[in-house]
Design a protein around this motif. Structure first.
Motif, PDB file in Angstrom:
ATOM      1  N   TYR A  85      11.718 -20.727  -2.116  1.00 47.08           N
ATOM      2  CA  TYR A  85      12.527 -19.343  -1.215  1.00 47.08           C
ATOM      3  C   TYR A  85      11.634 -18.233  -1.165  1.00 47.08           C
ATOM      4  O   TYR A  85      11.598 -17.164  -0.952  1.00 47.08           O
ATOM      5  CB  TYR A  85      14.147 -19.899  -1.988  1.00 47.08           C
ATOM      6  N   LEU A  86      11.122 -18.251  -2.719  1.00 44.16           N
ATOM      7  CA  LEU A  86       9.936 -16.392  -2.751  1.00 44.16           C
ATOM      8  C   LEU A  86       9.236 -16.775  -2.022  1.00 44.16           C
ATOM      9  O   LEU A  86       9.466 -15.182  -1.706  1.00 44.16           O
ATOM     10  CB  LEU A  86      10.042 -16.464  -4.359  1.00 44.16           C
TER      11      LEU A  86
ATOM     12  N   ARG B   2      14.633 -24.172  -6.395  1.00 43.65           N
ATOM     13  CA  ARG B   2      14.750 -23.657  -5.078  1.00 43.65           C
ATOM     14  C   ARG B   2      14.461 -22.026  -4.913  1.00 43.65           C
ATOM     15  O   ARG B   2      14.381 -22.007  -4.372  1.00 43.65           O
ATOM     16  CB  ARG B   2      16.171 -23.969  -5.321  1.00 43.65           C
ATOM     17  N   SER B   3      14.832 -21.505  -6.383  1.00 39.18           N
ATOM     18  CA  SER B   3      14.016 -19.868  -6.316  1.00 39.18           C
ATOM     19  C   SER B   3      12.812 -19.471  -6.034  1.00 39.18           C
ATOM     20  O   SER B   3      12.718 -19.292  -5.227  1.00 39.18           O
ATOM     21  CB  SER B   3      14.786 -19.302  -6.796  1.00 39.18           C
TER      22      SER B   3
END
Length: 297
Positions: free
Chosen positions: A112-113, A108-109
């Motif tokens: 999202y980056l 998820r991170s």
């Protein structure tokens, strides 16, 4: 005055004191320049001499400005193609992550980056290197015996590379989609399975209707964001909107008129036209939402 009233009055003063920096920023950085641009939109102003009122001359110039019409066409093409593709990619990956794979927080991170970096100068420079004549994308094509081209320097493909860049920044809507998917009750899918509904039918009859408010929210935000795109086109084209004005976004043309040609009166009128266009698209979305957005309550 009672003790309670005195305490409330003192708390109100403290609250206004803490809000003072925000109010100052609103007036000096936002509301003030907005009001000034509205006034300057009816003037001939070159940033050096005092503004000279010219009535509706700037509006008349817009009607005959062929380069402005071309910039509008480029911007509309960018918005109408990149936003649906971006939302489709975001929804697809959100559904994939919603299955509960290991390391969900990491993925998820990681996804999202790009949303944090996509509008930066560094990523725009990197994009220009990737899709250049000797860039990584052409080197990848060479592995399969395919001949590439200067994707950035070709008028037929330059805008497409910026569309791909915008689609790549799907992280923010993906996270919102993932949160929305987590709110759909599992019992709906269980009941559909009992009735013999397949995955596609469940997606069309359950997921899309219940997720429609989230889709609408992301659609409005991403359309506004796409209309305001500037950095990518500015860096990739070197500020010219080239090649052959194929990446001449509306915001880039506005910037050129205001800071290259020192035609700030006309640029201010262009800024208000952009505001009207975004407001019109937003109002259209809200009107159309009555026909396809489903609210559970």
């Amino acid at each position: 005055m009672s003790a309670l009233g005195f305490v409330r009055k003192r708390d109100d003063k403290a609250a206004y004191l803490f809000l003072l920096p925000w109010f100052a920023g609103l007036v000096l950085i936002t509301a003030g320049p907005v009001a000034a641009s509205f006034v300057l939109g009816f003037t001939d102003y070159n940033l050096i001499q005092p503004p000279r009122f010219n009535g509706l001359e700037n509006v008349t110039r817009m009607l005959g400005d062929d380069r402005l019409h071309h910039a509008l066409g480029v911007t509309f093409t960018y918005v109408l193609i990149s936003v649906p593709l971006q939302l489709a990619a975001a929804l697809g990956l959100a559904m994939l992550l919603d299955r509960g794979m290991r390391g969900l927080a990491f993925y998820r991170s990681a996804f999202y980056l790009p949303s944090l970096l996509g509008s930066s100068v560094a990523i725009a420079v990197l994009w220009r290197q990737i899709f250049g004549a000797e860039g990584l994308f052409n080197q990848f094509l060479n592995l399969f015996g395919l001949t590439g081209r200067g994707w950035i320097s070709d008028p037929d493909t330059a805008l497409s590379t910026l569309i791909v860049l915008n689609v790549w920044t799907f992280g923010a809507p993906m996270v919102i989609f993932l949160a929305g998917l987590r709110q759909i009750p599992v019992m709906y899918y269980e009941a559909a399975q009992v009735d013999g509904a397949g995955k596609f039918t469940q997606f069309r009859r359950i997921t899309l209707p219940l997720l429609s408010p989230i889709i609408f929210f992301n659609l409005v935000l991403q359309i506004i964001h796409a209309f305001q795109s500037f950095t990518q086109a500015f860096v990739v084209s070197g500020g010219t909107g080239g090649p052959s004005d194929s990446t001449m976004f509306y915001t880039l043309y506005l910037y050129q008129r205001g800071f290259h040609n020192f035609d700030m009166g006309y640029a201010s009128a262009l800024a208000w036209l952009l505001l009207i266009i975004i407001a019109a698209f937003t109002a259209l979305n809200f009107w159309a939402a009555k026909k396809w957005v489903f609210y559970d309550d």
